[in-house]
Design an enzyme around this catalytic site. Structure first.
Site, PDB file in Angstrom:
ATOM      1  N   TYR A 124       0.841  -1.190   0.000  1.00 13.19           N
ATOM      2  CA  TYR A 124       0.000   0.000   0.000  1.00 13.19           C
ATOM      3  C   TYR A 124       0.884   1.250   0.000  1.00 13.19           C
ATOM      4  O   TYR A 124       1.547   1.556   0.976  1.00 13.19           O
ATOM      5  CB  TYR A 124      -0.917   0.022   1.227  1.00 13.19           C
ATOM      6  CG  TYR A 124      -1.846  -1.161   1.338  1.00 13.19           C
ATOM      7  CD1 TYR A 124      -2.166  -1.942   0.231  1.00 13.19           C
ATOM      8  CD2 TYR A 124      -2.421  -1.517   2.560  1.00 13.19           C
ATOM      9  CE1 TYR A 124      -3.018  -3.028   0.344  1.00 13.19           C
ATOM     10  CE2 TYR A 124      -3.266  -2.596   2.679  1.00 13.19           C
ATOM     11  CZ  TYR A 124      -3.559  -3.356   1.576  1.00 13.19           C
ATOM     12  OH  TYR A 124      -4.401  -4.433   1.694  1.00 13.19           O
TER      13      TYR A 124
ATOM     14  N   SER B 226     -13.080  -4.933   2.323  1.00 11.23           N
ATOM     15  CA  SER B 226     -14.075  -4.305   1.434  1.00 11.23           C
ATOM     16  C   SER B 226     -15.497  -4.761   1.753  1.00 11.23           C
ATOM     17  O   SER B 226     -16.267  -5.100   0.851  1.00 11.23           O
ATOM     18  CB  SER B 226     -13.751  -4.593  -0.037  1.00 11.23           C
ATOM     19  OG  SER B 226     -12.545  -3.978  -0.419  1.00 11.23           O
TER      20      SER B 226
ATOM     21  N   ARG C  40     -16.203  -1.512  -1.628  1.00  9.03           N
ATOM     22  CA  ARG C  40     -15.389  -0.378  -2.064  1.00  9.03           C
ATOM     23  C   ARG C  40     -16.213   0.912  -2.140  1.00  9.03           C
ATOM     24  O   ARG C  40     -16.049   1.731  -3.027  1.00  9.03           O
ATOM     25  CB  ARG C  40     -14.708  -0.681  -3.402  1.00  9.03           C
ATOM     26  CG  ARG C  40     -13.901  -1.956  -3.357  1.00  9.03           C
ATOM     27  CD  ARG C  40     -13.083  -2.203  -4.597  1.00  9.03           C
ATOM     28  NE  ARG C  40     -12.518  -3.539  -4.554  1.00  9.03           N
ATOM     29  CZ  ARG C  40     -11.437  -3.909  -3.870  1.00  9.03           C
ATOM     30  NH1 ARG C  40     -10.800  -3.009  -3.158  1.00  9.03           N
ATOM     31  NH2 ARG C  40     -11.000  -5.148  -3.881  1.00  9.03           N
TER      32      ARG C  40
END
Length: 329
Positions: free
Chosen positions: A56, A204, A208
């Site tokens: 990330y 998620s 999302r």
């Protein structure tokens, strides 16, 4: 804060964790000061399970958490991941599960986070070129060395999970899981987790952001927003999925909660061994998400939500084709 157990023999963690990925990239412009304030509030509210990964940013997200947690390490159960390899092309992903890479990756994560050990270390994606026994064997060595406390896999199949468990206990399997992404149920992975005493950490869980009802058009996304690449958020698929979300909005309105809270309540209701980690980088959404812990669904409400989001009704795959190849079935 409600607690849930991370696996049959694992520790207690907050019943809802916090996914930190979006604080660094993927969903448009980031605001580091608000991200840090969101992390502060999460700790104040009793959220202990924080989720990051070396991919990330890449790397930036671990560095961000390292700054946020300085002097507060004991307040959190910190999870990171290795094995999803980024390149100069932001849309390209590779995987690496070689034992030497495992040992190299953990040192980088510990350094960026400014800590001596990780509470939970996941293989981010299974490497089809490396036997899972070799990868998990190297991860087990990290436990023996005191650098990692518990081990996890992400987006692994039942067969892989069973093989991994024979090498070292697996505390958690992380997978996308929500009303419109029910692969762990449909492909038997959740059943395998329960046979083996492995927790399912659901990333998620709000689709999302789609299941919050806040998105109305693909034009709502910034130019660099990952969702512009996702089949579920494109063209006719977007409109078909939006119609499903409108039905969730109606059910949520009748219950006096937000669509996102209803979606999270559904995930939480699927079992005490499921721990959702909705991602957010804003305090107001964190507060809204945590309020879902107080939402109680009746059996009829849960069944109605499940009926709305059968696999046949959800339009589009959850990743572009190349990325779907990294997800084990």
């Amino acid at each position: 804060m409600l607690q849930r157990q991370l696996g049959r023999n694992g520790p207690q963690v907050s019943a809802m964790g916090l996914g930190c990925m979006g604080m660094s990239e993927f969903y448009g412009a980031t605001d580091e000061s608000e991200a840090l304030a969101t992390l502060d509030l999460a700790l104040e509210r009793g959220v202990t399970l924080l989720d990051t990964a070396d991919a990330y940013g890449p790397h930036h997200n671990e560095e961000l958490l390292g700054r946020a947690l300085r002097g507060r390490r004991e307040q959190v159960f910190l999870a990171s991941k290795f094995g999803l390899v980024r390149s100069e092309d932001p849309d390209t992903r590779g995987v690496n599960g070689r034992p030497d890479y495992v040992r190299q990756a953990v040192e980088g994560s510990l350094r960026r986070l400014g800590i001596e050990h990780l509470d939970l270390y996941y293989q981010h994606r299974v490497d089809p070129e490396v036997p899972i026994e070799d990868t998990v064997g190297a991860m087990a060595e990290l436990v023996q060395a005191g650098k990692v406390r518990y081990l996890g896999l992400s987006e692994a199949s039942s067969a892989t999970l069973i093989r991994a468990q024979q090498v070292h206990p697996i505390a958690a399997l992380q997978s996308e899981f929500s009303l419109w992404s029910r692969d762990p149920q449909e492909h038997g992975v959740l059943a395998t987790c329960r046979e083996l005493g492995v927790a399912l950490v659901a990333y998620s869980p709000l689709g999302r952001g789609f299941l919050t009802g806040a998105l109305k058009s693909p034009e709502d996304f910034a130019a660099d927003d990952y969702r512009r690449l996702s089949p579920r958020f494109q063209g006719e698929n977007f409109q078909r999925n939006l119609a499903l979300v409108e039905q969730v909005r109606a059910l949520a309105g009748a219950k006096g909660v937000t669509p996102g809270q209803l979606a999270l309540a559904w995930v939480l209701a699927q079992g005490e061994d499921i721990i959702p980690i909705p991602g957010t980088r804003q305090r107001r959404y964190l507060q809204e998400n945590l309020a879902a812990l107080d939402v109680q669904l009746s059996a009829a409400e849960g069944a109605e939500l499940a009926r709305l989001f059968t696999p046949e009704q959800v339009a589009g795959t959850r990743y572009p084709a190349a990325w779907m190849q990294l997800v084990e079935r």
